[in-house]
Scaffold this active site. Structure first.
Site, short mmCIF file in Angstrom:
data_model
loop_
_atom_site.label_atom_id
_atom_site.label_comp_id
_atom_site.label_asym_id
_atom_site.label_seq_id
_atom_site.Cartn_x
_atom_site.Cartn_y
_atom_site.Cartn_z
N GLU A 71 -9.95 9.74 30.78
CA GLU A 71 -9.41 10.89 30.02
C GLU A 71 -10.40 12.05 30.17
OE1 GLU A 71 -9.19 9.42 25.98
OE2 GLU A 71 -11.37 9.36 25.75
N ASP A 82 -14.70 17.19 21.61
CA ASP A 82 -13.92 17.60 22.79
C ASP A 82 -14.06 19.10 23.08
OD1 ASP A 82 -12.92 14.95 22.53
OD2 ASP A 82 -11.27 15.64 21.28
O1 FUB Z 1 -10.39 13.55 20.27
C1 FUB Z 1 -9.35 12.63 20.51
C2 FUB Z 1 -9.50 12.01 21.86
O2 FUB Z 1 -10.76 11.37 21.95
C3 FUB Z 1 -9.51 12.98 22.99
O3 FUB Z 1 -8.26 13.51 23.31
C4 FUB Z 1 -10.15 12.14 24.02
O4 FUB Z 1 -10.55 12.81 25.17
C5 FUB Z 1 -11.29 11.54 23.25
O5 FUB Z 1 -12.38 12.41 23.17
#
Ligand code: FUB
Length: 336
Positions: free
Chosen positions: A236, A22
């Site tokens: 997301e 991320d």
């Molecule tokens: O790293 C945890 C979660 O996985 C993140 O918040 C999402 O965007 C995905 O990458």
């Protein structure tokens, strides 16, 4: 050997001593700083709520130039045990700078199992960061990303469905019913997709200055993307950058594993779907940032190639990103 292992990645992990994911990249004082998640194997089983992402702290990375594909780890910048309101799951963070102070924005679950977004402050880009005693008032869900606009307004984008809990907030308050199901409370396939959220930040960058608004993504006919349009709808990993005066909102489609973008005329949108930035990587998640450095544009992203495909053990990477003459991002294929 699996098919995945035969793939030849276009870029190398920026750091191999720890797993990172991320990546939110920024240029502060002429240097690249990366604010990633710090992946660990805490022993939690894979599920559709992301319980296996049980991260506990953040390490900030820095780079002199993307060309070297080498980052320096500046050690623990913030640990969950030092955040009064947070219990677990330090997911994807971002950072911003204002008047020589640095602000780390991070999601974590509180002691009721509800994702909130916190802020921690430092005098340096690498921390240590001192957390605020409480999460941002009325914050919810995951994956904060902050845009510093040219008029020095700051906007925070956030949200994520399934384990990110965005669907539980549709009525304005948290719905904890069927908490073990990532699919409860999602719109039907023929209804408009759930949107990421955007809010202006207060002048001290510590609170929302307004109630969060929907980041609406329109299709080529001007209609909101539908929940069933899983190759294009928001899941997301919000990010916002500006190119030639336009606002580029980018995000992950989650269960279809694409990074996509949409273009708007102002920080609130609406945004019109523009296409794919990155084809699927090894691993389930895809998450990124886009950053300009010395006149070139870069995509920071992650994959699970270093861990041989373990979903929750990822590595941050960087590759150059290019636009065509119409401002469309040229899709990147992460393996040759
Ligand atoms: O790293 C945890 C979660 O996985 C993140 O918040 C999402 O965007 C995905 O990458």
């Amino acid at each position: 050997m699996s098919e995945e292992k035969k793939l030849n990645p276009i870029s190398a992990p920026l750091i191999k001593s720890i797993y990172t994911a991320d990546p939110s990249a920024h240029v502060f004082n002429g240097k690249i700083y990366i604010y990633p998640s710090h992946d660990i194997d805490a022993g939690d089983a894979f599920d559709d709520l992301g319980s296996h992402f049980a991260m506990e702290d953040y390490h900030i990375l820095s780079m002199d130039t993307p060309a070297d594909e080498i980052a320096t780890d500046h050690g623990v910048a913030l640990h969950v045990k030092d955040v009064k309101w947070a219990e677990r799951q330090m997911w994807a963070p971002d950072a911003a700078e204002k008047n020589g102070k640095y602000y780390l924005y991070f999601p974590a679950k509180d002691y009721d199992g509800i994702f909130r977004i916190g802020v921690a402050v430092s005098d340096t880009p690498t921390g240590p960061f001192i957390p605020q005693p409480e999460a941002i008032t009325n914050s919810f869900s995951i994956d904060p990303a902050v845009l510093q606009d040219e008029d020095d307004s700051y906007y925070i984008y956030f949200g994520g469905i399934w384990g990110g809990q965005l669907q539980r907030w549709r009525a304005g308050t948290f719905n904890g019913d069927q908490a073990e199901s990532p699919f409860a409370f999602l719109p039907n396939e023929n209804e408009p997709a759930l949107c990421a959220k955007v809010a202006k930040l207060t002048d001290d960058l510590l609170e929302f200055a307004e109630a969060p608004k929907d980041v609406v993504i329109l299709d080529e006919l001007g209609n909101p993307l539908l929940q069933g349009d899983t190759d294009r709808r928001f899941f997301e990993a919000s990010w916002m950058h500006k190119y030639n005066g336009k606002y580029y909102f980018s995000y992950s489609t989650g269960d279809t594993h694409f990074l996509c973008y949409a273009i708007g005329e102002n920080p609130y949108g609406p945004f019109t779907y523009g296409g794919r930035i990155l084809e699927p990587v090894i691993g389930w998640t895809s998450h990124h940032s886009i950053c300009e450095f010395e006149g070139k544009w870069y995509l920071f992203y992650h994959d699970s190639s270093l861990s041989d495909g373990v979903t929750h053990l990822r590595s941050v990477k960087v590759t150059e990103l290019n636009y065509d003459e119409d401002g469309k991002i040229i899709t990147i294929v992460p393996y040759k």
